[in-house]
Every structure is written in structure tokens, then in C-alpha cells.
Design a protein around this motif. Structure first.
Motif, short mmCIF file in Angstrom:
data_model
loop_
_atom_site.label_atom_id
_atom_site.label_comp_id
_atom_site.label_asym_id
_atom_site.label_seq_id
_atom_site.Cartn_x
_atom_site.Cartn_y
_atom_site.Cartn_z
N ALA A 191 0.83 -1.21 0.00
CA ALA A 191 0.00 0.00 0.00
C ALA A 191 0.86 1.26 0.00
O ALA A 191 0.54 2.25 -0.67
CB ALA A 191 -0.94 0.00 1.21
N GLU A 192 1.98 1.22 0.75
CA GLU A 192 2.84 2.39 0.83
C GLU A 192 3.51 2.72 -0.50
O GLU A 192 3.92 3.85 -0.75
CB GLU A 192 3.90 2.19 1.92
CG GLU A 192 3.33 2.26 3.33
CD GLU A 192 4.39 2.05 4.39
OE1 GLU A 192 5.57 1.86 4.02
OE2 GLU A 192 4.04 2.08 5.58
N ARG A 193 3.61 1.72 -1.39
CA ARG A 193 4.23 1.97 -2.69
C ARG A 193 3.31 2.74 -3.64
O ARG A 193 3.73 3.17 -4.71
CB ARG A 193 4.66 0.64 -3.32
CG ARG A 193 5.83 -0.01 -2.60
CD ARG A 193 6.53 -1.03 -3.49
NE ARG A 193 5.76 -2.24 -3.65
CZ ARG A 193 5.85 -3.31 -2.84
NH1 ARG A 193 6.69 -3.28 -1.81
NH2 ARG A 193 5.12 -4.38 -3.07
N ILE A 194 2.06 2.90 -3.22
CA ILE A 194 1.11 3.64 -4.06
C ILE A 194 1.58 5.08 -4.27
O ILE A 194 1.51 5.63 -5.37
CB ILE A 194 -0.29 3.63 -3.43
CG1 ILE A 194 -0.85 2.21 -3.43
CG2 ILE A 194 -1.25 4.57 -4.16
CD1 ILE A 194 -2.15 2.05 -2.67
N LEU A 195 2.08 5.71 -3.20
CA LEU A 195 2.52 7.10 -3.30
C LEU A 195 3.69 7.24 -4.27
O LEU A 195 3.76 8.20 -5.05
CB LEU A 195 2.91 7.63 -1.92
CG LEU A 195 1.76 7.91 -0.96
CD1 LEU A 195 2.29 8.28 0.42
CD2 LEU A 195 0.89 9.04 -1.50
N SER A 196 4.63 6.30 -4.21
CA SER A 196 5.76 6.35 -5.14
C SER A 196 5.29 6.21 -6.58
O SER A 196 5.77 6.92 -7.48
CB SER A 196 6.76 5.24 -4.80
OG SER A 196 7.31 5.45 -3.52
#
Length: 433
Positions: free
Chosen positions: A182-187
């Protein structure tokens, strides 16, 4: 009735800390030396062998007590203090740095995984704090650790507890993997809007140093307990596991701010780790959500112009982490660091104000969605903590214990003999809960 509470020294066969391997040549291969930073959040030891330094096997043979065997525990007494790692087959015959204590459980009395779960639990950590007479575990000696009391059910019940906790731990790991994705969504969002940093040209970039002010951190003296008796977050690399930092493991006092060179870092600053073995493979970067302080292995960056804001700066540094990682060098004792001047020369794409605003809106919406995931994670961690408390109070296996009463009583008799308590112990202490 309660389980026996046994001092740690009475249920281990080895509790050892070697003074120092420093000064020995660090090799590219040989016997790996485990340090505190190799103990991961899940209590396992890092499999990233590029993180380790190695010593000559001939030198290693002179210090057999520091060699690990499967089922040993390693306890960090400096740096990442209080972390406990479990030695599995992949780390057999590895060695330990002087920042760690090797704990070899007596397998006739205690199951390694049970021991490991207990020391990592909030109950175990509190037991350690009780011995150190401190609200935080800031330092500890082997002689102190020996006095920590361990609840000791029968071996069969220990194995039953481990079986249940292992199953719950699998769910936590699955949740952590989902969070990481989920945190890779911002990247991905940043790359979609602005492209890969490798495609940027000098015409549309400026150096990071021209866009930010930089602030260093520091560490108040550990010899002055008044400096560590406060509620001001003191962020160190071990806290840099989230994109947004609200709090820290360690805290300092207002007195530390007044009497040392430690300065506040204001909300909106970008925090970056510039020194430590984590830099072998990762550049921890996070956004400060609250007013806090940082240690000497970190820097804080503040946008000093209207070309970028904190949200964009955080994203652009995360997107450029591969390039930053390529600039990492080696400091003393093999630890990794990168030069601040190199960081400040990093090219940063300058977006239009319209792009900047669109990105900020998109990030706000994305973080609102991720906040729901974070709350789920917090609930899961609280439930696991409750499970640990029930496990080490005897509640978790109460019904199972009733169904196996006869066998467990026999096992506890054998435990008592092994502990040389048969003739001296209160018979009621040997009973089950």
C-alpha cells in the motif's frame, strides 16, 4: 496457583558477551558478525548478507563462546537496546558483536521460541525494566539480565503457547506485507505525474541544496538520566520505518534541549538517515508530523522557497532513493554513511505550481485511504499484545491445560528436579494455574 517464576540465569546454559571484535580486519567473506541492527522488527535476524561484516574463521575459532547455535537468543545491549533475536539455521556458527549478549536456553527447561516470545512481549520488556529500575531500557548488563524473572510452565504447555502465537504471528506478517504494498502507491503516483528521476534534465531541475535548509541532530549524554526523563520525541534510525513520524521509541526532556546542542525539528521537515548499516540497502526517509528531535545519524531538511513544499520534497527524495543509495560510502568500523554535500547536489525536478497543487491534493486523498489501513494494523497489534498477555498469564491455555493435567504435572515434577527445587520448593508452586 501460579507458574514458577524462575530467574533467567537458572534456565540458560550460556549468557555471554565478548568484549570486542573491533580492530580486527573486516573481510568480504568468512564468519558473519551479527550486530543489533540485524535484529529485525519481527525478531528474526536479517538475511541481507551484504549488511554484515565478516571475520577470519581462524580468529573466530579462538572465541567459541560467541558462536551461535540454532535456538539461541541474541539480546542487544547497545544501540538498538532491548531487541531480542532468534537464531535459526541460516545463522548457525555466525558470531556476535560486543553490542549483543548470547543467551543459550536450557532445552530441558524452556523452549527457545517461548523464551523469545516472552522477552519480546510487553510483559517481558516490563520485567526487564523492573530489574533496571528505569522507565526505558537505556542500558543493561549481563549481570542484570540474569535476574529477570521468567514464567515457566511445562515444556508441553510452552510448545502449545508457541503454536498459537506462531499462527497469530503469520497473520501479522501478512498484514505487514499488505501495508508495504500500500505504501508503494505514493511512489507510483509520483512517477506517473513527474516521471523517473533518471529522465529529468538540467533544464528543469535545481540542486537540493538550493531548495532546502539542513539541520543536524545529536544525542544528549546517557550519563545524565534527567535528559531522558521527558516526553519530547527523539527520533533515531530505529524509528524510521514509516513514511510519517508522529512519535519515537525514546524521549528526552526540556532540560536536554536547554543544556545541550539538541534543537527542535519542526513539523513538515523531511527526516533522512545519513549514517548506519541500514544504508547498505535502504535510505530511510520520512516526514515529521510533530515537533521532535533527531539523533546524530540523521538530518532534517526544510524547503526554503516556493518552488517545492514538504509533501513534494518527501516524494521526490523517496523517488530518488536509488541514486542517493549509490552515493553511500563506508565510515569507521565498516558502518555506512553518505556525504551531506553529495546529498545537497542531488538534482530535483521543479514542478509548475499547478502540478504541485494537483500532487498535494492527490497525496492527501491517498493518505486518507492509507490511514484506514494503518488503523487496522494498530488494532491487530493491540490484539496480538492481548494474546501475549493471556499467553504468559496462563489464560490462553487454561482449557487445554485442564485436558492434559496428568501429563503436565509429571513434566513439572521433572522441571523441578532439573532446577534442583524438588526438596526446597513449595509444593503448591509446582501446581498448575
Amino acid at each position: 496457583m501460579k507458574w514458577l517464576q524462575i530467574a533467567l540465569k537458572d534456565i540458560v546454559t550460556e549468557l555471554y558477551r565478548y568484549p570486542s571484535f573491533y580492530g580486527m580486519e573486516h573481510l568480504d567473506s568468512g564468519i558473519p558478525v551479527i550486530r543489533g541492527e540485524h535484529i529485525m522488527d519481527d525478531g528474526k535476524l536479517s538475511q541481507e548478507w551484504s549488511d554484515y561484516w565478516f571475520i577470519d574463521p581462524n580468529i573466530d575459532s579462538q572465541y567459541p563462546k560467541t558462536k551461535l547455535i540454532e535456538g539461541d537468543l541474541v539480546f542487544s545491549v547497545r544501540g538498538t537496546i532491548g531487541k531480542i533475536g532468534l537464531v535459526e539455521s541460516t545463522h548457525v556458527n555466525a558470531n556476535i558483536s560486543p553490542n549483543l549478549i548470547r543467551i543459550s536456553p536450557n532445552r530441558e527447561l524452556i523452549v527457545s521460541e517461548y523464551f523469545w516470545f516472552f522477552l519480546r512481549s510487553s510483559i517481558g520488556q516490563q520485567a526487564i525494566r523492573n530489574i533496571t529500575s528505569s522507565t526505558t531500557i537505556s542500558s543493561i548488563q549481563a549481570s542484570t539480565l540474569k535476574r529477570v524473572l521468567i514464567p515457566l510452565p511445562s515444556l508441553s504447555e510452552q510448545r502449545r503457547i508457541v503454536e498459537i502465537l506462531d499462527q497469530a504471528d503469520v497473520l501479522r506478517k501478512m498484514r505487514a506485507e499488505a501495508d508495504a504494498k500500500a505504501e508503494r502507491i505514493l511512489s507510483a503516483l509520483f512517477i506517473k505525474m513527474f516521471g523517473e528521476p533518471s529522465t529529468w534534465t538540467d533544464a528543469n531541475t535545481k540542486t537540493l541544496g538550493s531548495l532546502v535548509n539542513i539541520q543536524s541532530g545529536g544525542t544528549p549524554s546517557k550519563k545524565n538520566p534527567d535528559y531522558w526523563d521527558g516526553d519530547i520525541p527523539w527520533v533515531s534510525p530505529k524509528d524510521m520505518k514509516q513514511d510519517i513520524i508522529f512519535d519515537s521509541i525514546d524521549h528526552i526532556s526540556q532540560k536536554a534541549i536547554a543544556e545541550t546542542n539538541i534543537k527542535y525539528v519542526e513539523p513538515g521537515a523531511i527526516l533522512i538517515v545519513v549514517r548506519g548499516m541500514i544504508l547498505v540497502h535502504t535510505i530511510p526517509i520520512a516526514l515529521a508530523a510533530n515537533r521532535l528531535t533527531i539523533n546524530q545519524d540523521m538530518k532534517a531538511l526544510y524547503p526554503n522557497c516556493n518552488d517545492i513544499d514538504s509533501t513534494y520534497l518527501h516524494a521526490v527524495l523517496k523517488a530518488s532513493s536509488r541514486k542517493i543509495l549509490s552515493q553511500v560510502g563506508t565510515a569507521g568500523h565498516g558502518t555506512r554513511k553518505f556525504d551531506t554535500d553529495e546529498l545537497l547536489n542531488l538534482p530535483i525536478l521543479i514542478p509548475s505550481q499547478e502540478q504541485l497543487k494537483k500532487f498535494q491534493i492527490a497525496v492527501t486523498e491517498c493518505r486518507a485511504s492509507l490511514a484506514g489501513i494503518s488503523k487496522t494494523k494498530e488494532k491487530l497489534e493491540k490484539l496480538f499484545d492481548v494474546l501475549l498477555r493471556r499467553a504468559f498469564s496462563g489464560e490462553l491455555t487454561a482449557k487445554w491445560r485442564e485436558a492434559h493435567m496428568k501429563e503436565l504435572l509429571a513434566e513439572m515434577e521433572e522441571q523441578a528436579k532439573a532446577l534442583n527445587l524438588r526438596d526446597n520448593a513449595d509444593p503448591q508452586q509446582l501446581s498448575l494455574l
